[in-house]
Design an enzyme around this catalytic site. Structure first.
Site, PDB file in Angstrom:
ATOM      1  N   GLY A  49       1.045  -1.274  -0.024  1.00 18.46           N
ATOM      2  CA  GLY A  49       0.250  -0.437  -0.134  1.00 18.46           C
ATOM      3  C   GLY A  49       1.012   1.164   0.337  1.00 18.46           C
ATOM      4  O   GLY A  49       2.063   0.966  -0.524  1.00 18.46           O
ATOM      5  N   ASP A  73       8.267   5.491   8.699  1.00 23.15           N
ATOM      6  CA  ASP A  73       8.096   6.834   8.832  1.00 23.15           C
ATOM      7  C   ASP A  73       6.450   7.712   8.103  1.00 23.15           C
ATOM      8  O   ASP A  73       6.623   8.852   8.366  1.00 23.15           O
ATOM      9  CB  ASP A  73       9.230   7.516   9.049  1.00 23.15           C
ATOM     10  CG  ASP A  73      10.253   7.632   8.150  1.00 23.15           C
ATOM     11  OD1 ASP A  73       9.710   8.059   6.956  1.00 23.15           O
ATOM     12  OD2 ASP A  73      11.497   8.518   8.645  1.00 23.15           O
ATOM     13  N   GLY A  74       6.730   6.558   6.611  1.00 23.83           N
ATOM     14  CA  GLY A  74       5.749   8.002   5.498  1.00 23.83           C
ATOM     15  C   GLY A  74       6.413   9.082   4.891  1.00 23.83           C
ATOM     16  O   GLY A  74       6.234   9.267   4.675  1.00 23.83           O
ATOM     17  N   ASP A  98       7.293   4.893  -9.127  1.00 23.36           N
ATOM     18  CA  ASP A  98       8.258   4.279  -8.490  1.00 23.36           C
ATOM     19  C   ASP A  98      10.115   4.512  -8.953  1.00 23.36           C
ATOM     20  O   ASP A  98      10.395   3.664  -8.652  1.00 23.36           O
ATOM     21  CB  ASP A  98       7.989   3.336  -7.659  1.00 23.36           C
ATOM     22  CG  ASP A  98       6.510   3.130  -6.688  1.00 23.36           C
ATOM     23  OD1 ASP A  98       6.085   4.590  -6.742  1.00 23.36           O
ATOM     24  OD2 ASP A  98       6.142   2.895  -6.351  1.00 23.36           O
ATOM     25  N   ARG A 125       3.910  14.166  -7.393  1.00 21.34           N
ATOM     26  CA  ARG A 125       3.577  13.621  -9.161  1.00 21.34           C
ATOM     27  C   ARG A 125       2.524  13.311  -9.389  1.00 21.34           C
ATOM     28  O   ARG A 125       1.088  13.616  -8.179  1.00 21.34           O
ATOM     29  CB  ARG A 125       4.036  11.498  -8.301  1.00 21.34           C
ATOM     30  CG  ARG A 125       4.917  11.629  -7.039  1.00 21.34           C
ATOM     31  CD  ARG A 125       5.677  10.083  -7.133  1.00 21.34           C
ATOM     32  NE  ARG A 125       4.683   8.863  -7.397  1.00 21.34           N
ATOM     33  CZ  ARG A 125       5.151   8.505  -6.313  1.00 21.34           C
ATOM     34  NH1 ARG A 125       5.944   7.495  -6.874  1.00 21.34           N
ATOM     35  NH2 ARG A 125       4.431   6.888  -5.711  1.00 21.34           N
ATOM     36  N   ASP A 160       4.133  -3.917  -6.828  1.00 23.81           N
ATOM     37  CA  ASP A 160       3.375  -3.060  -6.551  1.00 23.81           C
ATOM     38  C   ASP A 160       4.266  -1.618  -7.046  1.00 23.81           C
ATOM     39  O   ASP A 160       3.801  -1.052  -7.483  1.00 23.81           O
ATOM     40  CB  ASP A 160       4.025  -3.001  -4.759  1.00 23.81           C
ATOM     41  CG  ASP A 160       5.057  -3.405  -4.769  1.00 23.81           C
ATOM     42  OD1 ASP A 160       5.729  -4.266  -5.193  1.00 23.81           O
ATOM     43  OD2 ASP A 160       5.676  -2.225  -4.244  1.00 23.81           O
ATOM     44  N   ASN A 161       6.146  -2.249  -7.768  1.00 25.38           N
ATOM     45  CA  ASN A 161       5.480  -0.667  -8.894  1.00 25.38           C
ATOM     46  C   ASN A 161       5.711  -0.926  -9.856  1.00 25.38           C
ATOM     47  O   ASN A 161       5.795  -0.683 -11.182  1.00 25.38           O
ATOM     48  CB  ASN A 161       7.169  -0.389  -8.890  1.00 25.38           C
ATOM     49  CG  ASN A 161       7.799  -0.916  -7.409  1.00 25.38           C
ATOM     50  OD1 ASN A 161       6.821  -0.345  -6.577  1.00 25.38           O
ATOM     51  ND2 ASN A 161       8.320  -0.855  -6.470  1.00 25.38           N
TER      52      ASN A 161
HETATM   53  P1  AMP Z   1       8.904   1.157  -2.814  1.00 28.14           P
HETATM   54  O1  AMP Z   1       9.717  -0.563  -2.884  1.00 28.14           O
HETATM   55  O2  AMP Z   1      10.225   1.911  -2.402  1.00 28.14           O
HETATM   56  O3  AMP Z   1       8.393   1.100  -3.708  1.00 28.14           O
HETATM   57  O4  AMP Z   1       8.028   0.604  -1.309  1.00 28.14           O
HETATM   58  C1  AMP Z   1       7.269  -0.953  -0.753  1.00 28.14           C
HETATM   59  C2  AMP Z   1       6.733   0.115   0.067  1.00 28.14           C
HETATM   60  O5  AMP Z   1       7.236  -0.182   1.255  1.00 28.14           O
HETATM   61  C3  AMP Z   1       5.509   0.725  -0.754  1.00 28.14           C
HETATM   62  O6  AMP Z   1       4.292   0.476   0.141  1.00 28.14           O
HETATM   63  C4  AMP Z   1       5.947   2.166   0.043  1.00 28.14           C
HETATM   64  O7  AMP Z   1       4.915   2.814   0.525  1.00 28.14           O
HETATM   65  C5  AMP Z   1       6.493   1.099   1.648  1.00 28.14           C
HETATM   66  N1  AMP Z   1       7.785   2.447   1.828  1.00 28.14           N
HETATM   67  C6  AMP Z   1       8.856   2.610   1.407  1.00 28.14           C
HETATM   68  N2  AMP Z   1       9.138   3.690   1.964  1.00 28.14           N
HETATM   69  C7  AMP Z   1       8.343   4.493   3.166  1.00 28.14           C
HETATM   70  C8  AMP Z   1       8.421   5.259   4.205  1.00 28.14           C
HETATM   71  N3  AMP Z   1       9.734   5.603   4.348  1.00 28.14           N
HETATM   72  N4  AMP Z   1       7.521   5.006   4.841  1.00 28.14           N
HETATM   73  C9  AMP Z   1       6.162   4.356   4.815  1.00 28.14           C
HETATM   74  N5  AMP Z   1       6.129   3.391   4.059  1.00 28.14           N
HETATM   75  C10 AMP Z   1       7.420   3.323   3.079  1.00 28.14           C
HETATM   76 MG    MG Z   2       7.051   1.206  -4.444  1.00 26.62          MG
END
Ligand code: AMP
Ligand code: MG
Length: 521
Positions: A100, A134-135, A279, A192, A269-270
Site C-alpha cells: 500500500g 515513517d512515511g 516509483d 507526482r 507493486d511498482n
Molecule cells: P518501494 O520499494 O519504495 O516501492 O516501497 C515498497 C513499499 O514500502 C511500499 O508500500 C511503500 O509505500 C513502502 N515504503 C517505502 N518507504 C517507506 C517509508 N519511508 N515509510 C512508509 N512506507 C514506505
Molecule cells: Mg513502490
C-alpha cells in the site's frame, strides 16, 4: 489557485471503513482516507511549468502560497478527501502481502483539457500502510525522482510525472547503507502526477483475499476511465484489459532498453496498470553497456532486476497480474495466449528498436546477427552506451573502418587499454556495419537526424543526479535547475551543455549514490 477537481477513485471504489490513521491490514477496500502530515518549514525548490500546465495551473499559481501549502501537506484543497491506496505485491519474486501507499498520499483528481490527472504527495507522512516505516522521504531520493521522471518523459518514455519538489523543514532518520549508521537527513516531498497510480498490486491484494466483488469493481473502474477503447463485456472485457496492459508494459520496457534505464525494483507493486514507469527508487542509467548491471545494492547478489533481465521481469509480473485477474475470467487459455504474444511481440519490438538505434531502415537478412553481435561487442571493453550510439550516427557510408573506429572510440572508458582482440572485433563489426549501410536509401544526414531522435545525447547519468544532491544538501539548488533544463531536450545538440555529454568521471565509479543505491529513501 483553482483546480478542476473531479474525484472518481474515492467516489467509485470501496473505502476502508476505519478512518483512524493507524497501521493495520485493510480488507474489502481499495483505499483509506488519510490526511498529509503538516510540515514545519516548507520550501519549494522547483516546480515544473510543463506539469502545472497539464493540470491547469499557471506560472503565477506556482508562486502562490496556496501552491506551497497544498503541495507540502499543510492545507487540503476544498472539497477533496486525500487517501492512500491499498495494494499488495510480489517483492523480489515472493508474495509480500499488503504493502500500500506507505508514504504516498493522493490529494485528488483533476479533469482538465479532457484528461484525468491524479495528484499525489510522496513523503507526506504515515498512512495505514506505512508498516514499520515513517512515511517520509529524504531530499536525495526526492531529487532523484523529480529529475528522473521528467527526464524520462522528455525522452519519450511512458512515466508518471513530477509537479514539484519541496523541502519539508523536518528531519528524517535514515541508515543509507543499512549498516547501523543512522543519520538525520532533510525531509522532502515530491508531488507526482499521473492519470492514475493504480498498480498491478492493487488487483493482487484483492485476489489474494478472494475479494472477487471488489476485484471486479476495480477492474470495471480501470476499464471505464483508462481503457475506454475496450467495448467488450463480461469476461472478454477483462481479457482485453490484460491484453492492453500487457502491450503498454511491453512498450515501456522497450523504451527502457532503448535509453539504458534500469528501474532497480521491479516488484509488482511498482508496476503501473497504465504501463508507466513508476516509483523511482534505486534506479540507474547504464554508462558502460552491461546487461548484468543493477544499481540496487539490495539486489546485488541475484541481480534479478539487472538491465538485461527487465523484459523477462515485465513478463513475470504480467503473469502475476494474470493470476490476479483470473477470478474474473476463469479461463487460463486466453491469459496464456496473451503472455505468449508478449514474447513474440517483444522479439519484434526489440529488433525494430535496435535497428532504429543503428539507423537501419531497409530489410536485410543479416540484421539479426549485426544486432546480436553489437550487444556482445559493446561488452568486450567498458563502452559508454549513450556516447556510442550518439557517435555512431556520425559515421558516413563512405567512411573507412578506421574512420568509423575513430568516431566511436570516445565511448571507450579506457581508450589506451583496448586489447587487440577487442579492437579486431570492433573493426570486424564496423566493417559489416559499413557494408550494411550501403543498402540504405537514407543520406548520411537523414540517417543521422533519425538516429539522433531516438538515441539521446543527454541522460540523467548517475553521477549527475548525485552532483545535484550534493549541492542541494549544501543549500545550492542551482544544479537541479540546470539538469532539469538540460533534460527537457535530451535529443538536441546543446553546445553550452557539452560537459554533460561525457563519460562518468572516475570518482563516480564506485561511489554510493552514483553506481550503488539502496532503498533507504
Ligand atoms: P518501494 O520499494 O519504495 O516501492 O516501497 C515498497 C513499499 O514500502 C511500499 O508500500 C511503500 O509505500 C513502502 N515504503 C517505502 N518507504 C517507506 C517509508 N519511508 N515509510 C512508509 N512506507 C514506505
Ligand atoms: Mg513502490
Amino acid at each position: 489557485m483553482k483546480l478542476e477537481i473531479n474525484d472518481t477513485f474515492t467516489k467509485e471504489l470501496p473505502a476502508d471503513s476505519i478512518h483512524e490513521n493507524t497501521r493495520r491490514p485493510v480488507r474489502k477496500a481499495c483505499f483509506s482516507f488519510v490526511l498529509p502530515k503538516k510540515t514545519s518549514k516548507p520550501l519549494l525548490l522547483h516546480a515544473s511549468d510543463h506539469v502545472s500546465a497539464l493540470i491547469g495551473l499557471s506560472k503565477h499559481d506556482i508562486q502562490s502560497d496556496d501552491f506551497l501549502t497544498v503541495f507540502t501537506g499543510n492545507s487540503v484543497l476544498p472539497n477533496t478527501t486525500p487517501y492512500a491506496m491499498c495494494y499488495g505485491g510480489h517483492q523480489f519474486g515472493n508474495w509480500a502481502g499488503q504493502l500500500g501507499d506507505g508514504r504516498a498520499i493522493n490529494l485528488t483528481e483533476v479533469f482538465y483539457n479532457n484528461k484525468r490527472w491524479a495528484i499525489q504527495l510522496k513523503g507526506a507522512g504515515e498512512t495505514p500502510y506505512s508498516r514499520m516505516a515513517d512515511g517520509l522521504a529524504v531530499l536525495r531520493s526526492s531529487i532523484r525522482e523529480y529529475l528522473c521522471s521528467e527526464a524520462m518523459y522528455h525522452l519519450g518514455v511512458p512515466t508518471t510525472r513530477a509537479l514539484s519538489l519541496a523541502l519539508t523543514g523536518d528531519k528524517v532518520l535514515r541508515d543509507i547503507l543499512y549498516n547501523g549508521n543512522q543519520e538525520y537527513e532533510e525531509g522532502a516531498i515530491v508531488t507526482r502526477v499521473a492519470p492514475t497510480f493504480i498498480r498491478f498490486g492493487n488487483f493482487e491484494i484483492l485476489a489474494a483475499y478472494e475479494d472477487k466483488k471488489n476485484l471486479k469493481i476495480l477492474a470495471d473502474y480501470t476499464i471505464k476511465h483508462f481503457y475506454p477503447q475496450i467495448k467488450s463485456k463480461g469476461k472478454q472485457a477483462y481479457i482485453d484489459l490484460f491484453s492492453e496492459v500487457s502491450k503498454l508494459n511491453l512498450d515501456m520496457v522497450i523504451h527502457w532498453q532503448r535509453v539504458g534505464f534500469v528501474h532497480g525494483v521491479m516488484n509488482t507493486d511498482n508496476m503501473s496498470i497504465l504501463g508507466l514507469t513508476i516509483d523511482y527508487g534505486p534506479y540507474g542509467w547504464l554508462e558502460g553497456f552491461d546487461p548484468e548491471w543493477t544499481p540496487n545494492t539490495t539486489d546485488r547478489q541475484h541481480k534479478r532486476y539487472r538491465f538485461g533481465n527487465q523484459p523477462n521481469i515485465v513478463l513475470w509480473n504480467l503473469m502475476k497480474l494474470a493470476n490476479a485477474l483470473y477470478p474474473l475470467i476463469e479461463d487460463v487459455a486466453p491469459l496464456e495466449g496473451i503472455l505468449e504474444t508478449f514474447k513474440t511481440d517483444y522479439e519484434i519490438a526489440h529488433f525494430k528498436m535496435m535497428k532504429s538505434k543503428l539507423g537501419l531502415y531497409q530489410n536485410d537478412k543479416n540484421d539479426n546477427s549485426l544486432i546480436s553481435s553489437i550487444e556482445q561487442i559493446l561488452q568486450l571493453a567498458e563502452t559508454d552506451m549513450t556516447i556510442f550510439y550518439r557517435n555512431l550516427s556520425v559515421v558516413k557510408k563512405t567512411d573507412s573502418v578506421d574512420d568509423a573506429m575513430t568516431k566511436i572510440k570516445e565511448a571507450f572508458y579506457e581508450v589506451n587499454e583496448i586489447k587487440s582482440e577487442t579492437e579486431a572485433a570492433w573493426q570486424n563489426w564496423l566493417s559489416s556495419y559499413l557494408d550494411r549501410l550501403q543498402n540504405e536509401t537514407h543520406s548520411d544526414t537523414d540517417r543521422q537526424k533519425e538516429m539522433n531522435m531516438i538515441n539521446p545525447k543527454y541522460v540523467l547519468r548517475n553521477y549527475m543526479a548525485q552532483l545535484a544532491i550534493e549541492e542541494a544538501e549544501k543549500g545550492n539548488y542551482q544544479v537541479i535547475q540546470e539538469l532539469y533544463q538540460l533534460l527537457l531536450y535530451p535529443y538536441k545538440e546543446q553546445l553550452e551543455n557539452e560537459k554533460w555529454f561525457a563519460k562518468r568521471p572516475d570518482w563516480a565509479r564506485n561511489k554510493i549514490g552514483c553506481s550503488m543505491l539502496s532503498c533507504s529513501s
